[in-house]
Motif scaffolding. Structure first.
Motif, PDB file in Angstrom:
ATOM      1  N   ALA A  90       0.809  -1.274   0.044  1.00 33.16           N
ATOM      2  CA  ALA A  90      -0.044  -0.063   0.079  1.00 33.16           C
ATOM      3  C   ALA A  90       0.911   1.265   0.018  1.00 33.16           C
ATOM      4  O   ALA A  90       2.032   1.281   0.410  1.00 33.16           O
ATOM      5  CB  ALA A  90      -0.856  -0.095   1.450  1.00 33.16           C
ATOM      6  N   SER A  91       0.364   2.119  -0.530  1.00 32.01           N
ATOM      7  CA  SER A  91       1.128   3.495  -0.648  1.00 32.01           C
ATOM      8  C   SER A  91       0.596   4.867  -0.190  1.00 32.01           C
ATOM      9  O   SER A  91      -1.019   4.697  -0.352  1.00 32.01           O
ATOM     10  CB  SER A  91       1.642   3.540  -2.048  1.00 32.01           C
ATOM     11  OG  SER A  91       0.804   4.035  -2.881  1.00 32.01           O
ATOM     12  N   GLY A 103      -3.765   7.095   6.328  1.00 32.25           N
ATOM     13  CA  GLY A 103      -4.556   6.874   5.180  1.00 32.25           C
ATOM     14  C   GLY A 103      -3.795   6.300   4.010  1.00 32.25           C
ATOM     15  O   GLY A 103      -2.695   6.683   3.628  1.00 32.25           O
ATOM     16  N   VAL A 104      -4.358   5.224   3.225  1.00 30.63           N
ATOM     17  CA  VAL A 104      -4.055   4.616   2.004  1.00 30.63           C
ATOM     18  C   VAL A 104      -4.398   5.281   0.816  1.00 30.63           C
ATOM     19  O   VAL A 104      -5.466   5.373   0.604  1.00 30.63           O
ATOM     20  CB  VAL A 104      -3.872   3.258   2.223  1.00 30.63           C
ATOM     21  CG1 VAL A 104      -3.526   2.575   0.748  1.00 30.63           C
ATOM     22  CG2 VAL A 104      -3.038   2.722   3.343  1.00 30.63           C
ATOM     23  N   ASP A 105      -3.706   5.716  -0.124  1.00 31.46           N
ATOM     24  CA  ASP A 105      -4.165   6.179  -1.484  1.00 31.46           C
ATOM     25  C   ASP A 105      -4.221   4.973  -2.466  1.00 31.46           C
ATOM     26  O   ASP A 105      -4.992   4.829  -3.412  1.00 31.46           O
ATOM     27  CB  ASP A 105      -3.267   7.313  -2.092  1.00 31.46           C
ATOM     28  CG  ASP A 105      -3.039   8.367  -1.234  1.00 31.46           C
ATOM     29  OD1 ASP A 105      -1.835   9.150  -1.101  1.00 31.46           O
ATOM     30  OD2 ASP A 105      -4.206   8.734  -0.605  1.00 31.46           O
ATOM     31  N   TYR A 106      -3.280   4.018  -2.542  1.00 31.60           N
ATOM     32  CA  TYR A 106      -3.393   2.877  -3.357  1.00 31.60           C
ATOM     33  C   TYR A 106      -2.957   1.453  -2.731  1.00 31.60           C
ATOM     34  O   TYR A 106      -2.027   1.580  -1.582  1.00 31.60           O
ATOM     35  CB  TYR A 106      -2.360   3.171  -4.808  1.00 31.60           C
ATOM     36  CG  TYR A 106      -2.629   4.392  -5.373  1.00 31.60           C
ATOM     37  CD1 TYR A 106      -1.987   5.423  -5.092  1.00 31.60           C
ATOM     38  CD2 TYR A 106      -3.401   4.483  -6.359  1.00 31.60           C
ATOM     39  CE1 TYR A 106      -2.148   6.401  -5.939  1.00 31.60           C
ATOM     40  CE2 TYR A 106      -3.833   5.469  -6.976  1.00 31.60           C
ATOM     41  CZ  TYR A 106      -3.119   6.602  -6.909  1.00 31.60           C
ATOM     42  OH  TYR A 106      -3.258   7.664  -7.744  1.00 31.60           O
ATOM     43  N   TRP A 107      -3.715   0.609  -3.186  1.00 26.65           N
ATOM     44  CA  TRP A 107      -3.501  -0.907  -2.749  1.00 26.65           C
ATOM     45  C   TRP A 107      -2.956  -1.876  -3.876  1.00 26.65           C
ATOM     46  O   TRP A 107      -3.433  -1.671  -5.079  1.00 26.65           O
ATOM     47  CB  TRP A 107      -4.821  -1.540  -2.247  1.00 26.65           C
ATOM     48  CG  TRP A 107      -5.276  -0.797  -0.874  1.00 26.65           C
ATOM     49  CD1 TRP A 107      -6.170   0.259  -0.783  1.00 26.65           C
ATOM     50  CD2 TRP A 107      -4.840  -1.215   0.390  1.00 26.65           C
ATOM     51  NE1 TRP A 107      -6.443   0.566   0.399  1.00 26.65           N
ATOM     52  CE2 TRP A 107      -5.562  -0.172   1.282  1.00 26.65           C
ATOM     53  CE3 TRP A 107      -3.950  -2.000   0.942  1.00 26.65           C
ATOM     54  CZ2 TRP A 107      -5.367  -0.066   2.713  1.00 26.65           C
ATOM     55  CZ3 TRP A 107      -4.001  -2.023   2.482  1.00 26.65           C
ATOM     56  CH2 TRP A 107      -4.645  -0.899   3.069  1.00 26.65           C
ATOM     57  N   GLY A 108      -2.150  -2.710  -3.356  1.00 30.45           N
ATOM     58  CA  GLY A 108      -2.035  -3.769  -4.541  1.00 30.45           C
ATOM     59  C   GLY A 108      -2.947  -4.741  -4.587  1.00 30.45           C
ATOM     60  O   GLY A 108      -3.844  -4.729  -3.599  1.00 30.45           O
ATOM     61  N   GLN A 109      -2.808  -5.762  -5.179  1.00 28.95           N
ATOM     62  CA  GLN A 109      -3.851  -6.787  -5.278  1.00 28.95           C
ATOM     63  C   GLN A 109      -3.921  -8.150  -4.358  1.00 28.95           C
ATOM     64  O   GLN A 109      -4.846  -8.562  -4.071  1.00 28.95           O
ATOM     65  CB  GLN A 109      -3.693  -7.648  -6.821  1.00 28.95           C
ATOM     66  CG  GLN A 109      -2.716  -8.532  -6.889  1.00 28.95           C
ATOM     67  CD  GLN A 109      -1.231  -8.132  -7.019  1.00 28.95           C
ATOM     68  OE1 GLN A 109      -1.150  -6.899  -7.192  1.00 28.95           O
ATOM     69  NE2 GLN A 109      -0.362  -8.943  -7.141  1.00 28.95           N
ATOM     70  N   GLY A 110      -2.555  -7.915  -3.564  1.00 25.40           N
ATOM     71  CA  GLY A 110      -2.359  -9.001  -2.493  1.00 25.40           C
ATOM     72  C   GLY A 110      -1.511 -10.221  -2.851  1.00 25.40           C
ATOM     73  O   GLY A 110      -1.908 -10.504  -4.088  1.00 25.40           O
ATOM     74  N   THR A 111      -1.055 -10.687  -2.012  1.00 21.43           N
ATOM     75  CA  THR A 111      -0.238 -12.093  -2.273  1.00 21.43           C
ATOM     76  C   THR A 111      -0.674 -12.896  -0.860  1.00 21.43           C
ATOM     77  O   THR A 111      -0.234 -12.427   0.143  1.00 21.43           O
ATOM     78  CB  THR A 111       1.263 -11.891  -2.450  1.00 21.43           C
ATOM     79  OG1 THR A 111       1.763 -12.972  -2.775  1.00 21.43           O
ATOM     80  CG2 THR A 111       1.938 -11.123  -1.343  1.00 21.43           C
ATOM     81  N   GLN A 112      -0.789 -14.026  -1.070  1.00 19.87           N
ATOM     82  CA  GLN A 112      -1.014 -15.051   0.012  1.00 19.87           C
ATOM     83  C   GLN A 112       0.278 -15.500   0.658  1.00 19.87           C
ATOM     84  O   GLN A 112       1.030 -15.970  -0.168  1.00 19.87           O
ATOM     85  CB  GLN A 112      -2.142 -16.086  -0.457  1.00 19.87           C
ATOM     86  CG  GLN A 112      -2.452 -16.983   0.733  1.00 19.87           C
ATOM     87  CD  GLN A 112      -3.210 -16.396   2.000  1.00 19.87           C
ATOM     88  OE1 GLN A 112      -4.237 -15.506   1.396  1.00 19.87           O
ATOM     89  NE2 GLN A 112      -2.999 -16.609   3.012  1.00 19.87           N
ATOM     90  N   VAL A 113       0.257 -15.415   2.055  1.00 21.95           N
ATOM     91  CA  VAL A 113       1.196 -15.948   2.803  1.00 21.95           C
ATOM     92  C   VAL A 113       0.629 -17.000   3.842  1.00 21.95           C
ATOM     93  O   VAL A 113      -0.273 -16.740   4.548  1.00 21.95           O
ATOM     94  CB  VAL A 113       2.253 -14.903   3.666  1.00 21.95           C
ATOM     95  CG1 VAL A 113       2.958 -15.775   4.653  1.00 21.95           C
ATOM     96  CG2 VAL A 113       2.719 -14.032   2.699  1.00 21.95           C
ATOM     97  N   THR A 114       0.998 -18.172   3.935  1.00 20.86           N
ATOM     98  CA  THR A 114       0.277 -19.252   4.589  1.00 20.86           C
ATOM     99  C   THR A 114       1.441 -20.028   5.280  1.00 20.86           C
ATOM    100  O   THR A 114       2.488 -20.529   4.711  1.00 20.86           O
ATOM    101  CB  THR A 114      -0.192 -20.341   3.805  1.00 20.86           C
ATOM    102  OG1 THR A 114      -1.454 -19.552   2.891  1.00 20.86           O
ATOM    103  CG2 THR A 114      -1.009 -21.452   4.569  1.00 20.86           C
ATOM    104  N   VAL A 115       1.584 -19.987   6.669  1.00 19.96           N
ATOM    105  CA  VAL A 115       2.443 -20.976   7.424  1.00 19.96           C
ATOM    106  C   VAL A 115       1.885 -21.883   8.396  1.00 19.96           C
ATOM    107  O   VAL A 115       0.856 -21.560   8.885  1.00 19.96           O
ATOM    108  CB  VAL A 115       3.237 -19.742   8.474  1.00 19.96           C
ATOM    109  CG1 VAL A 115       4.006 -20.454   9.227  1.00 19.96           C
ATOM    110  CG2 VAL A 115       3.564 -18.470   7.918  1.00 19.96           C
ATOM    111  N   SER A 116       2.413 -23.132   7.969  1.00 24.74           N
ATOM    112  CA  SER A 116       1.942 -24.389   8.471  1.00 24.74           C
ATOM    113  C   SER A 116       2.664 -24.741   9.943  1.00 24.74           C
ATOM    114  O   SER A 116       4.003 -24.313   9.767  1.00 24.74           O
ATOM    115  CB  SER A 116       1.851 -25.439   7.621  1.00 24.74           C
ATOM    116  OG  SER A 116       3.182 -25.782   7.169  1.00 24.74           O
ATOM    117  N   SER A 117       2.207 -25.079  10.813  1.00 22.92           N
ATOM    118  CA  SER A 117       2.676 -25.460  12.100  1.00 22.92           C
ATOM    119  C   SER A 117       3.397 -26.973  11.959  1.00 22.92           C
ATOM    120  O   SER A 117       3.113 -27.750  11.043  1.00 22.92           O
ATOM    121  CB  SER A 117       1.826 -25.610  13.343  1.00 22.92           C
ATOM    122  OG  SER A 117       0.721 -26.400  13.121  1.00 22.92           O
TER     123      SER A 117
END
Length: 117
Positions: A90-91, A103-117
């Protein structure tokens, strides 16, 4: 426009590096995350002058940086299942405010992070 990459799945204790390609003119760029079923939260920010800010939950484990082109990176070490979330770049275009509650002006589309135990 912000474009993220670098998410994935990792076991607890592992590491991932997220990248965000920026336009190079933003005043403040950062990473936010939204865990499943929870609200979005700020993780870490960096101003174009290099000032860095971290949420308490990631201090000592995550490192934010930027290159000469002002692309931003988030090195995440010692990951735990609590870090599982969609991570967004975000920027904020104009300063001087660069903080976890900005406050955020722009957002990216996102990237998933998954951490397993």
């Amino acid at each position: 426009q912000l474009v993220e990459s670098g998410g994935g799945s990792v076991q607890a204790g592992g590491s991932l590096r997220l990248s965000c390609v920026t336009s190079g003119v933003e005043f403040c760029v950062g990473w936010f995350r939204q865990p499943p079923g929870k609200e979005r939260e700020a993780v870490s920010l960096i101003s174009r002058h290099g000032k860095t800010i971290y949420a308490d939950s990631v201090k000592g484990r995550f490192t934010i940086s930027q290159d000469a082109a002002k692309n931003v990176y988030l090195q995440m070490n010692s990951l735990n299942p609590g870090d599982t979330a969609m991570y967004y770049c975000a920027s904020r275009t104009v300063g001087p405010y660069c903080a976890l509650d900005m406050g955020v002006d722009y957002w990216g589309q996102g990237t998933q992070v998954t951490v397993s135990s």
